[in-house]
Each structure stands twice: as structure tokens, then as C-alpha cells.
Motif scaffolding. Structure first.
Motif, PDB file in Angstrom:
ATOM      1  N   ARG A 113     -61.442-121.239 134.929  1.00 11.50           N
ATOM      2  CA  ARG A 113     -60.804-120.804 133.541  1.00 11.50           C
ATOM      3  C   ARG A 113     -59.958-119.734 134.109  1.00 11.50           C
ATOM      4  N   PRO A 114     -58.752-119.634 134.135  1.00 10.39           N
ATOM      5  CA  PRO A 114     -57.642-118.874 134.405  1.00 10.39           C
ATOM      6  C   PRO A 114     -57.662-117.597 133.519  1.00 10.39           C
ATOM      7  N   ALA A 115     -58.446-117.639 132.201  1.00  7.92           N
ATOM      8  CA  ALA A 115     -58.281-116.636 131.348  1.00  7.92           C
ATOM      9  C   ALA A 115     -59.407-116.643 130.126  1.00  7.92           C
ATOM     10  N   ASP A 116     -59.732-115.742 129.390  1.00  8.01           N
ATOM     11  CA  ASP A 116     -60.884-115.988 128.380  1.00  8.01           C
ATOM     12  C   ASP A 116     -60.328-115.191 127.025  1.00  8.01           C
ATOM     13  N   TRP A 117     -61.001-115.245 125.955  1.00  7.19           N
ATOM     14  CA  TRP A 117     -60.602-114.643 124.682  1.00  7.19           C
ATOM     15  C   TRP A 117     -60.352-113.245 124.959  1.00  7.19           C
ATOM     16  N   ASP A 118     -59.205-112.846 124.212  1.00 11.91           N
ATOM     17  CA  ASP A 118     -58.635-111.620 124.245  1.00 11.91           C
ATOM     18  C   ASP A 118     -58.097-110.880 125.524  1.00 11.91           C
ATOM     19  N   ASP A 119     -58.098-111.608 126.681  1.00 10.94           N
ATOM     20  CA  ASP A 119     -57.594-111.265 127.835  1.00 10.94           C
ATOM     21  C   ASP A 119     -56.188-111.200 127.821  1.00 10.94           C
ATOM     22  N   ARG A 120     -55.690-109.957 128.264  1.00  5.03           N
ATOM     23  CA  ARG A 120     -54.251-110.109 128.565  1.00  5.03           C
ATOM     24  C   ARG A 120     -53.575-110.962 129.564  1.00  5.03           C
ATOM     25  N   VAL A 121     -52.615-111.503 129.355  1.00  9.55           N
ATOM     26  CA  VAL A 121     -52.275-112.714 130.418  1.00  9.55           C
ATOM     27  C   VAL A 121     -50.720-112.465 130.719  1.00  9.55           C
ATOM     28  N   TRP A 122     -50.376-113.432 131.738  1.00  9.29           N
ATOM     29  CA  TRP A 122     -49.011-113.576 132.082  1.00  9.29           C
ATOM     30  C   TRP A 122     -48.664-115.067 131.844  1.00  9.29           C
ATOM     31  N   LEU A 123     -47.472-115.378 130.844  1.00  7.29           N
ATOM     32  CA  LEU A 123     -47.155-116.775 130.806  1.00  7.29           C
ATOM     33  C   LEU A 123     -45.692-116.947 131.586  1.00  7.29           C
ATOM     34  N   SER A 124     -45.693-117.985 132.440  1.00  6.72           N
ATOM     35  CA  SER A 124     -44.182-118.180 132.975  1.00  6.72           C
ATOM     36  C   SER A 124     -43.983-119.706 132.851  1.00  6.72           C
ATOM     37  N   PHE A 125     -42.645-119.998 133.039  1.00  5.76           N
ATOM     38  CA  PHE A 125     -42.264-121.313 133.033  1.00  5.76           C
ATOM     39  C   PHE A 125     -40.654-121.491 133.618  1.00  5.76           C
ATOM     40  N   GLU A 126     -40.481-122.682 134.129  1.00  4.32           N
ATOM     41  CA  GLU A 126     -39.248-122.857 134.831  1.00  4.32           C
ATOM     42  C   GLU A 126     -37.996-122.902 133.832  1.00  4.32           C
ATOM     43  N   PRO A 127     -37.077-122.709 134.234  1.00  2.00           N
ATOM     44  CA  PRO A 127     -35.663-122.880 133.183  1.00  2.00           C
ATOM     45  C   PRO A 127     -35.602-124.334 132.910  1.00  2.00           C
ATOM     46  N   GLY A 128     -35.771-125.247 134.071  1.00  2.00           N
ATOM     47  CA  GLY A 128     -35.757-126.608 133.474  1.00  2.00           C
ATOM     48  C   GLY A 128     -36.653-127.199 132.429  1.00  2.00           C
ATOM     49  N   SER A 129     -37.887-126.426 132.536  1.00  2.00           N
ATOM     50  CA  SER A 129     -38.908-126.874 131.528  1.00  2.00           C
ATOM     51  C   SER A 129     -38.664-126.651 130.022  1.00  2.00           C
ATOM     52  N   GLY A 171     -45.393-110.978 117.999  1.00  2.00           N
ATOM     53  CA  GLY A 171     -46.627-111.726 117.033  1.00  2.00           C
ATOM     54  C   GLY A 171     -46.787-113.078 116.969  1.00  2.00           C
ATOM     55  N   ASP A 172     -45.723-113.925 117.540  1.00  2.00           N
ATOM     56  CA  ASP A 172     -45.852-115.388 117.418  1.00  2.00           C
ATOM     57  C   ASP A 172     -46.897-116.149 118.361  1.00  2.00           C
ATOM     58  N   LEU A 173     -47.278-117.246 117.958  1.00  2.00           N
ATOM     59  CA  LEU A 173     -48.288-117.612 119.000  1.00  2.00           C
ATOM     60  C   LEU A 173     -47.519-119.004 119.782  1.00  2.00           C
ATOM     61  N   ILE A 174     -48.178-118.927 121.036  1.00  2.00           N
ATOM     62  CA  ILE A 174     -47.267-120.044 121.724  1.00  2.00           C
ATOM     63  C   ILE A 174     -48.786-120.870 122.334  1.00  2.00           C
ATOM     64  N   SER A 175     -48.510-122.158 122.677  1.00  2.00           N
ATOM     65  CA  SER A 175     -49.779-122.843 122.970  1.00  2.00           C
ATOM     66  C   SER A 175     -49.653-123.138 124.447  1.00  2.00           C
ATOM     67  N   VAL A 176     -50.606-123.046 125.411  1.00  2.00           N
ATOM     68  CA  VAL A 176     -50.667-123.378 126.837  1.00  2.00           C
ATOM     69  C   VAL A 176     -51.788-124.478 127.078  1.00  2.00           C
ATOM     70  N   HIS A 177     -51.409-125.264 127.847  1.00  2.00           N
ATOM     71  CA  HIS A 177     -52.453-126.168 128.491  1.00  2.00           C
ATOM     72  C   HIS A 177     -52.829-125.723 129.912  1.00  2.00           C
ATOM     73  N   VAL A 236     -40.952-114.984 132.722  1.00  2.00           N
ATOM     74  CA  VAL A 236     -42.260-114.287 132.516  1.00  2.00           C
ATOM     75  C   VAL A 236     -42.369-113.580 131.184  1.00  2.00           C
ATOM     76  N   VAL A 237     -43.394-113.859 130.430  1.00  2.00           N
ATOM     77  CA  VAL A 237     -43.820-113.007 129.140  1.00  2.00           C
ATOM     78  C   VAL A 237     -45.344-112.457 129.248  1.00  2.00           C
ATOM     79  N   GLU A 238     -45.545-111.565 128.746  1.00  2.00           N
ATOM     80  CA  GLU A 238     -46.936-111.128 128.675  1.00  2.00           C
ATOM     81  C   GLU A 238     -47.497-111.206 127.307  1.00  2.00           C
ATOM     82  N   GLY A 239     -48.673-111.715 127.228  1.00  2.00           N
ATOM     83  CA  GLY A 239     -49.457-111.866 125.861  1.00  2.00           C
ATOM     84  C   GLY A 239     -50.907-111.695 125.756  1.00  2.00           C
ATOM     85  N   THR A 277     -50.904-114.888 121.849  1.00  2.00           N
ATOM     86  CA  THR A 277     -50.071-113.792 120.805  1.00  2.00           C
ATOM     87  C   THR A 277     -48.896-113.380 121.846  1.00  2.00           C
ATOM     88  N   LEU A 278     -47.510-113.528 121.572  1.00  2.00           N
ATOM     89  CA  LEU A 278     -46.754-112.946 122.245  1.00  2.00           C
ATOM     90  C   LEU A 278     -46.292-111.554 121.524  1.00  2.00           C
TER      91      LEU A 278
END
Length: 364
Positions: free
Chosen positions: A342-358, A324-330, A300-303, A320-321
Motif C-alpha cells: 500500500r503506497p499510503a494510508d489514512w492522513d498520510d502526506r503524499v505526492w501526486l504526479s501525472f503526465e502531461p498527456g494524461s 481544499g478540493d478532493l482528487i481521486s487516485v487509483h 507534481v502536487v502535494e496532498g 485533499t489538495l
């Protein structure tokens, strides 16, 4: 793979001081749709022309159906090449265009007429047999060129950017038509393309080329899910990459420190990793989940959402991580935006997560 039908052994091609193809080794199975995929100048068309006999290798050998093609001219090879321009005759009808390829075949007029009818039925153009090329669509012209190529019953059909002249919707439709025709005829197809989606849709296997070399060969799934280098990972589909360092190895899991994410994350290990090694961690946009609340997940990482693009069926977020790097999410738009889809909007603080196998770890 089916019975090996084409063997390319140590093939190179030079044009003066420029080396267009470098030490290529490939085996292609009988009845396979095989794609040569790469950007402009990577050597894919040069390799195709050597298979056709239009160019001679500077080194190495090519075998088709067990026969060494060294010194065999194009007209004596069991090969037909379908060019990007289709090269159909504007003054001839669809029927006569298809028949033109049979004019030097040893067959009676009745046999020739039967073959043409067979090809018209195969590509579903019988109702258009008497029309001129300008009276049919781009996709139908493509099928005329394909029917003319298949009329001579080649063992191998070479297709150079066969769908490049078609618009996106027609290209997608024609891809499935090509696959259906190939399945019915059993002819081995080798397709040259720069379009990753086209290669992924059409091909049983893909060879990704770069600067005259084959960088990876595999099924579309293997190439996409398990790229063997940063080049292949970046060339096939969208991906975000980050510098990382291996902190700990535990069975099939590697824990890696990622400065851009300001933390340690788990990923599926790859052979040969050692603790302390520098690697690249790569993530596909669709493998990442986005939410406005912190999920219970391993990674889990916040951005913060910087950009948002709405495509209808899904949305693309650029986040934005901490570093300062950018990551793309679909994210798939399963519900309408005004219904909370819509899970988020412009300028929202969000949490990103991914599985180890991904997470893809790359050492090259």
C-alpha cells in the motif's frame, strides 16, 4: 467503419411539448455493434423505437440498407427488437420459444427445424432445448431471446438494455457471449444501455446522448481518453475536474494555472486554445501516481489522504489538495498490504504526479 448501413438524418421526436430526440444525425456501419449510451430520459430508447418502427419521427428520415423507412411498418422492416424483459413464453420449451419467431416465415417444417437447431447450437443451448424458461438461468433465458430474434435472420438487431436483469458477474460473462455471437452472424447490433462499462465492452462505437442530443460519437477509446465536453468526461468513468486558465502555449503543450492545486501544470494542448482562456482540466484516477516521497516528474502536487477504499486488486484514495478540493487516485495493489504493497494510508502526506498527456483539457 464498414459500409454505411443505417443513416439517421436530422431525426427529432416530440411528445406534445416535450422533445425527446433533437436533430440526431448518425451513420452506423454494416456488421457493427453500436451503443446508444445515456441516462434515463436522454432519448436513447425513443431513438431505438423509431428505428424499429414503433414510433414515427416528428422530423427527419431513417434509412436502413439504403431504404427510406418513412411509412414502413415494423413488420416490414429488416429489423428485430429484443426487449429488456426478453418476452419469452414461460409455458413453452426453449426450442418452441425459438421456433415461435419462425411461424410466419415461408419455410417448410424441416427448414424450420433446421433453423432452430442452428440457433440452439449458436447460443450453446442444445442440451436445454426441452426445458422451460424457469428451469434455466437468467443468462440462458437471455440467450433464448437472442436466438429467437436471430432465427428470422434480421439485418439489424435492436437490443434495449439486454443485460440489465443479470447480476454483475453473469452480465460480464454474457457480454463476451454476445460479442462472439454477433461476430459469427455478422448482424448489425444497436444496443441501448445506461451502463458505461457495458457500452465500453460491447461496442465498436458509442453515441453518448444527453437530453435528446448526441454529444459525442466514437470508439470506446476515443470517448474515454478524448471526451469532447465536461458532460461526456463526467459521464464516462470516474474523473476529477478542476477550473484552470491557460498561461502559455508551447507546441503541443499548454501550461495551465490550477488554483485548486496551487500551481502551474503542463497538459497536452487541444485545437483552438489561446493564452488567458478559461478551461477545465480533467484527470482519470488511474492516470495519477501516488507516493510518500516527491517524485521527479513534470506535474507534481502535494496532498493528504482523506479517504481510502480497498477493493482487493486496487485501492481508491481520496486526497485533499492545497486548495481544499478532493482528487481521486487509483493504485494497483501489486503486493499484499502487509508486505508494503500500500503506497499510503489514512492522513498520510503524499505526492501526486501525472503526465502531461494524461491530463484532459476541456473547453465545453
Amino acid at each position: 467503419m464498414a459500409r454505411p448501413f443505417i443513416r439517421i438524418e436530422g431525426v427529432s421526436k416530440r411528445f406534445g411539448s416535450f422533445q425527446a430526440v433533437r436533430d440526431v444525425d448518425l451513420t452506423i456501419g454494416e456488421g457493427e455493434i453500436f451503443a446508444l449510451l445515456g441516462g434515463s430520459g436522454c432519448g436513447k430508447t425513443t431513438l431505438l423505437r423509431m428505428l424499429a418502427g414503433f414510433e414515427d419521427p416528428s422530423a427527419g428520415r431513417i434509412f436502413i440498407d439504403g431504404q427510406d423507412m418513412t411509412g414502413v411498418p415494423p413488420w416490414e422492416r429488416p429489423v428485430h427488437m429484443m426487449f429488456q424483459s426478453y418476452a419469452i413464453f414461460p409455458h413453452m420449451s426453449v426450442e418452441r420459444n425459438i421456433a415461435y419467431g419462425l411461424k410466419h416465415e415461408r419455410m417448410s417444417a424441416a427448414q424450420r427445424a433446421d433453423r432452430v437447431r442452428e440457433m440452439l447450437d449458436l447460443v450453446q443451448l442444445a442440451p436445454f432445448a426441452q426445458r422451460k424458461p424457469h428451469q434455466i438461468s437468467g443468462g440462458q433465458r437471455q440467450r433464448v431471446a437472442l436466438a429467437r430474434a436471430l432465427a428470422r435472420q434480421p439485418k439489424l438487431l435492436l437490443l434495449d438494455e439486454p443485460l440489465a436483469a443479470l447480476d454483475k458477474k453473469l452480465r460480464e460473462q454474457t457480454q463476451f457471449e454476445l460479442m462472439s455471437i454477433q461476430s459469427r452472424t455478422g448482424v448489425t447490433f444497436i444496443v441501448v444501455t445506461h451502463d458505461q462499462e457495458e457500452a465500453m465492452t460491447l461496442a465498436d462505437r458509442i453515441a453518448v446522448m444527453d437530453r435528446g442530443q448526441v454529444r459525442q460519437v466514437g470508439s470506446p477509446t476515443e470517448i474515454y481518453e478524448y471526451p469532447n465536453s465536461r458532460f461526456v468526461a463526467g459521464f464516462i468513468g470516474a474523473i476529477s475536474t478542476f477550473a484552470a486558465r491557460v498561461v502559455r502555449l508551447t507546441g503541443e503543450i499548454a501550461e495551465v494555472d490550477i488554483p485548486a492545486m496551487d500551481g502551474t501544470f503542463a497538459a497536452r494542448s487541444v485545437p483552438g486554445l489561446v493564452e488567458g482562456q478559461s478551461v477545465t482540466l480533467a484527470l482519470r484516477p488511474e492516470k495519477i501516481s501516488i507516493a510518500k516521497t516527491c517524485p521527479a516528474a513534470v506535474n507534481v502536487v502535494e496532498g493528504q489522504v482523506k479517504d481510502l477504499a480497498y477493493f482487493g486488486k486496487d485501492s481508491l484514495y481520496r486526497v485533499t489538495l492545497p486548495g481544499g478540493d478532493l482528487i481521486s487516485v487509483h493504485a494497483v495493489n501489486a503486493r499484499r498490504a502487509d508486505e508494503g504493497g500500500r503506497p499510503a494510508d489514512w492522513d498520510d502526506r503524499v505526492w501526486l504526479s501525472f503526465e502531461p498527456g494524461s491530463a484532459i483539457l476541456l473547453t465545453d
